[in-house]
Design an enzyme around this catalytic site. Structure first.
Site, short mmCIF file in Angstrom:
data_model
loop_
_atom_site.label_atom_id
_atom_site.label_comp_id
_atom_site.label_asym_id
_atom_site.label_seq_id
_atom_site.Cartn_x
_atom_site.Cartn_y
_atom_site.Cartn_z
N GLU A 16 47.32 38.97 43.26
CA GLU A 16 46.44 39.90 42.55
C GLU A 16 45.87 40.92 43.52
O GLU A 16 45.53 40.59 44.65
CB GLU A 16 45.30 39.08 41.91
CG GLU A 16 44.45 39.84 40.94
CD GLU A 16 43.39 38.94 40.28
OE1 GLU A 16 43.70 37.82 39.84
OE2 GLU A 16 42.23 39.39 40.23
N ASP A 27 42.91 43.83 43.41
CA ASP A 27 41.78 44.18 42.52
C ASP A 27 40.92 45.35 42.95
O ASP A 27 40.46 45.39 44.09
CB ASP A 27 40.75 43.03 42.53
CG ASP A 27 41.21 41.81 41.81
OD1 ASP A 27 41.97 41.95 40.87
OD2 ASP A 27 40.79 40.71 42.22
N GLU A 36 37.30 46.47 41.29
CA GLU A 36 36.27 46.19 40.27
C GLU A 36 35.08 47.07 40.55
O GLU A 36 34.65 47.19 41.70
CB GLU A 36 35.84 44.72 40.31
CG GLU A 36 36.97 43.75 40.02
CD GLU A 36 36.51 42.32 39.76
OE1 GLU A 36 37.28 41.56 39.16
OE2 GLU A 36 35.38 41.97 40.16
#
Ligand SMILES: *[C@@H]1O[C@H](CO)[C@@H](O)[C@H](O)[C@H]1NC(C)=O
Ligand SMILES: *[C@@H]1O[C@H](CO)[C@@H](O)[C@H](O)[C@H]1NC(C)=O
Length: 287
Positions: A98, A100, A102
Site C-alpha cells: 500500500e 498512502d 491521507e
C-alpha cells in the site's frame, strides 16, 4: 531485430501501458457512500461527501503494476477537523502492499496534515507527515505517486516530498509483485486524526465535501503476473515514469520540503522504535 518482432513488441507495448485520462465514468467506480459520491460534468469532476451517517469512496476499475498516478484534489474547506481524505494505491490480502496519501482536516485556519505511509508485505509503520506550503482547500492541487521498480516517489504539485527506495538487496521488501488499485475516500476519523482524537468532527458544519479532477494513470495495466513484471518493454518506448528518480533539483526540492514542512518522520522516532529503527532508515539518504 526482424521487423515483424518489432511490430509485435509495439503491439504488446500498447497493450501494457495505458494512459487513462480524466474521465471518471470510464476509469473509476463508486464503491460506497451512495449518493454522497457524485460524478459530474460528463465525467470530468468527482465529489465525495461525508455526513454523520457515512463517508464515501471510489476506486479505479483497473489494477496496475507500476506507473505514475496523478489526481487533482480540492480538500474539504472550513472546519474539516476529524475528516480524512485519502488517495492511495493498494493490493489485496493479508500481505498487501500500500502507498498512502491521507489528508487530515483541521479547524478553520489551522493547517491540514499530509500523512504518508508505505506498506510492504502487510507491514506499514512507515509514517511521514507534512504541512503544505499552500491552502489545499482554496484550489485544486496535483498529488502524484510514481511507482517503478526502483523507487516510490510522492509528489505534491510535482515537488517530491518523500521517496521510498528499493532496498531489496538489503533484505527490505519492496512492492513489485502485487498489482494495486487506486482508491480514494472521505471518512470520519475523529478518534485519531486530530492529534489522538483531541477535536471531534462538528457535524453541524457538514456535509463535508472534497473534489477531484484530472485523474491520470500512466501505468502498466495488470493482466497477469508476467505482463508488467518483465522488462518486456522496448527502451525506446519507455515512459518517463519507468526510470523516474530524483535528479539534483528534485533532491534539493525534497530537502526543502523535509526541512521546512515535515512534522513527523518514523525514521527519527527513537522513542517509538526503542529497540532500533527500521532497517531502511539507516540506508535512506533522505529520511
Ligand atoms: C491542526 O492545527 C494544529 C494547530 O496549528 C496543529 O498542531 C496540528 O498539527 C494540525 N493538524 C491536525 C491534524 O491536528
Ligand atoms: C459547531 O459548529 C456550530 C456552527 O458553526 C457552532 O455554533 C458550534 O459552536 C460548533 N461546535 C463546537 C463544539 O465547536
Amino acid at each position: 531485430m526482424p521487423f515483424s518482432i518489432f511490430l509485435l513488441s509495439l503491439f504488446v507495448f500498447s497493450l501494457h501501458i495505458a494512459a487513462s485520462e480524466a474521465d471518471f465514468y470510464e476509469n473509476c467506480e463508486i464503491t460506497w457512500g451512495d449518493e454522497r459520491a457524485k460524478i459530474l460534468n460528463g465525467g470530468q469532476l468527482l465529489t465525495l461527501s461525508l455526513d454523520k451517517a457515512s463517508g464515501s469512496g471510489f476506486q479505479s476499475k483497473q489494477e496496475f503494476l507500476f506507473g505514475r498516478f496523478d489526481l487533482q484534489m480540492k480538500l474539504v474547506p472550513g472546519n474539516s477537523a476529524g475528516t480524512v481524505t485519502t488517495f492511495y494505491l493498494s493490493s489485496q490480502g493479508p500481505t498487501h502492499d500500500e502507498i498512502d496519501f491521507e489528508f487530515l482536516g483541521n479547524l478553520s485556519g489551522d493547517p491540514y496534515v499530509v500523512h504518508t505511509n508505505v506498506f510492504t508485505q502487510g507491514k506499514g509503520n512507515r509514517e511521514q507527515q507534512f504541512y503544505l506550503w499552500f491552502d489545499p482547500t482554496k484550489a485544486f492541487h496535483t498529488y502524484s505517486i510514481v511507482w517503478n521498480r526502483q523507487h516510490i516517489i510522492f509528489l505534491v504539485d510535482n515537488i517530491p516530498i518523500r521517496v521510498f527506495n528499493n532496498l531489496e538487496a538489503a533484505g527490505i521488501a519492496f512492492p513489485n509483485k502485487q498489482p494495486m488499485r487506486i482508491y480514494s475516500s472521505l471518512w470520519n476519523a475523529d478518534d485519531w486524526a486530530t492529534r489522538g482524537g483531541l477535536i471531534k468532527t462538528n457535524w453541524t458544519q457538514g456535509p463535508f465535501t472534497a473534489s477531484y479532477r484530472n485523474f491520470n494513470a500512466d501505468a502498466c495495466v495488470w493482466s497477469s503476473q508476467s505482463s508488467c513484471d518483465s522488462e518486456s518493454t522496448n527502451s525506446l518506448q519507455k515512459s518517463a515514469w519507468q526510470d523516474q528518480a530524483l535528479d539534483a533539483s528534485g533532491r534539493n526540492r525534497l530537502r526543502w520540503v523535509q526541512k521546512k514542512y515535515m512534522i513527523y518522520n518514523y525514521c527519527t522516532d527513537f522513542k517509538r522504535f526503542s529497540e532500533g529503527l527500521p532497517p531502511e532508515c539507516k540506508r535512506s539518504r533522505f529520511l
